[in-house]
Design an enzyme around this catalytic site. Structure first.
Site, PDB file in Angstrom:
ATOM      1  N   ASP A 266      10.110  18.253  -0.484  1.00  0.00           N
ATOM      2  CA  ASP A 266      10.034  18.575   0.935  1.00  0.00           C
ATOM      3  C   ASP A 266      11.386  18.981   1.516  1.00  0.00           C
ATOM      4  OD1 ASP A 266      11.090  16.012   0.668  1.00  0.00           O
ATOM      5  OD2 ASP A 266       9.346  15.017   1.508  1.00  0.00           O
TER       6      ASP A 266
ATOM      7  N   ASN B 240       4.668   3.987   5.812  1.00  0.00           N
ATOM      8  CA  ASN B 240       3.254   4.167   6.166  1.00  0.00           C
ATOM      9  C   ASN B 240       2.439   4.716   4.996  1.00  0.00           C
ATOM     10  OD1 ASN B 240       4.079   6.797   6.017  1.00  0.00           O
ATOM     11  ND2 ASN B 240       3.635   7.334   8.141  1.00  0.00           N
TER      12      ASN B 240
ATOM     13  N   HIS C  78       3.257   7.401   3.117  1.00  0.00           N
ATOM     14  CA  HIS C  78       3.346   8.840   2.843  1.00  0.00           C
ATOM     15  C   HIS C  78       4.073   9.113   1.534  1.00  0.00           C
ATOM     16  CE1 HIS C  78       7.315   8.986   5.281  1.00  0.00           C
ATOM     17  NE2 HIS C  78       7.649   9.398   4.074  1.00  0.00           N
TER      18      HIS C  78
ATOM     19  N   GLU D 198       1.562  12.768   5.391  1.00  0.00           N
ATOM     20  CA  GLU D 198       1.373  11.611   6.262  1.00  0.00           C
ATOM     21  C   GLU D 198      -0.070  11.089   6.161  1.00  0.00           C
ATOM     22  OE1 GLU D 198       3.772  10.132   7.506  1.00  0.00           O
ATOM     23  OE2 GLU D 198       5.222  11.413   8.538  1.00  0.00           O
TER      24      GLU D 198
HETATM   25  N1  LIG Z   1      10.247  12.624   2.630  1.00  0.00           N
HETATM   26  C1  LIG Z   1      10.848  11.423   2.159  1.00  0.00           C
HETATM   27  C2  LIG Z   1       9.999  10.843   1.087  1.00  0.00           C
HETATM   28  O1  LIG Z   1       9.933  11.744   0.006  1.00  0.00           O
HETATM   29  C3  LIG Z   1      10.573   9.508   0.665  1.00  0.00           C
HETATM   30  O2  LIG Z   1       9.893   9.034  -0.441  1.00  0.00           O
HETATM   31  C4  LIG Z   1      10.449   8.531   1.781  1.00  0.00           C
HETATM   32  C5  LIG Z   1      11.009   7.164   1.452  1.00  0.00           C
HETATM   33  O3  LIG Z   1      12.380   7.145   1.662  1.00  0.00           O
HETATM   34  P1  LIG Z   1      13.339   5.979   1.258  1.00  0.00           P
HETATM   35  O4  LIG Z   1      13.477   6.050  -0.209  1.00  0.00           O
HETATM   36  O5  LIG Z   1      14.628   6.313   1.957  1.00  0.00           O
HETATM   37  O6  LIG Z   1      12.723   4.728   1.732  1.00  0.00           O
HETATM   38  O7  LIG Z   1      11.126   9.039   2.910  1.00  0.00           O
HETATM   39  C6  LIG Z   1      11.141  10.399   3.239  1.00  0.00           C
HETATM   40  O8  LIG Z   1      10.337  10.495   4.350  1.00  0.00           O
END
Ligand SMILES: N[C@@H]1[C@@H](O)[C@H](O)[C@@H](COP(=O)(O)O)O[C@@H]1O
Length: 253
Positions: free
Chosen positions: A66, A135, A137, A142
């Protein structure tokens, strides 16, 4: 399959070893790459491991999950910058093979279609790395995203923007939207490794464990994938029922 490791460093060693083995057996593999705090120790360990074994990464292709809309690749908070900082600048990649969605594209719809088609042209992803949002995702898919949805534009959930604000300096707004690889491309990957670490992920992991597959919790889709592993540290596993917590990994490798 659920696997619980003692801490983030044993997880980093394990996932790094998985990546190295994959690349040694298939030097032109297609990797699906993730960003976020969870991946930072994993990429650090992988870079060190790759140097140690003189790993050739020059034939790899990668597609990131992303990118925020409105951030150019030079913006320090873009996922493009994240990838350069944590992975791409440290090893001998062929940069023409490293792909991220373009957050500055003028034609979002056409770009999403082209990104999805590009992944298909490479025959899909061999090994997909995933983190998970609080959440549920994955990528930026989402809650409520249909499981057959391809690469698309997403309005970020308020919770996601709050969670990710820790990466943005005070006064800098988390973008409201992003381009994400869809559930469709993620689920087509031949192998998936999802990592969740820290207490902040304990609640969603407990829900994941208790719930059937539901679009309300996007990463429950992985329960239907034949080669998906969910890798947790003790903190992320702390709210799982005792029978699930039996899945402790004692050895690394
Ligand atoms: N788009 C990214 C995801 O790909 C990631 O897995 C998630 C968790 O992030 P973190 O590893 O910082 O908890 O957050 C973001 O929103």
């Amino acid at each position: 399959m659920l696997q619980i490791f003692p801490d983030t460093s044993t997880i980093a060693e394990h996932v790094s070893a998985t990546l190295v083995a994959k690349i040694q057996s298939k030097p032109d593999a297609v990797l699906g790459l993730a960003t976020g705090g969870t991946m930072e120790p994993i990429y650090a360990q992988f870079v060190a491991h790759a140097h140690r074994v003189n790993l050739d990464v020059s034939r790899l292709t990668s597609f990131n999950l992303d990118e925020y809309i409105g951030l150019s690749p030079d913006h320090p908070k873009s996922y493009s910058a994240y990838m350069r900082e944590h992975l791409f600048s440290h090893l001998g990649f062929d940069t023409s093979r490293l792909h991220l969605p373009d957050g500055m594209t003028q034609d979002l719809e056409a770009h999403c279609k082209a990104y999805a088609a590009h992944i298909q042209a490479f025959g899909g992803v061999d090994l997909q790395l995933l983190g998970v949002g609080g959440n549920g995702h994955i990528g930026f898919n989402e809650p409520g995203t249909p499981f057959d949805c391809p690469c698309h534009v997403v309005e970020l959930a308020e919770q996601t923007r709050i969670d990710n604000s820790r990466f943005f300096a005070e006064g800098l707004m988390v973008p409201r939207s992003a381009i994400t690889m869809g559930m469709a491309e993620i689920m087509q990957a031949r192998e998936i490794v999802l990592v969740a670490t820290g207490e902040a992920k304990a609640q969603i992991m407990a829900e994941w464990y208790q719930q059937d597959v539901t679009e309300r919790i996007p990463f429950t889709a992985l329960k239907r994938h034949p080669r998906a592993r969910i890798i947790l540290d003790e903190a992320a596993a702390s709210l799982l029922p005792p029978e699930a917590r039996q899945q402790r990994m004692v050895a690394v490798g």
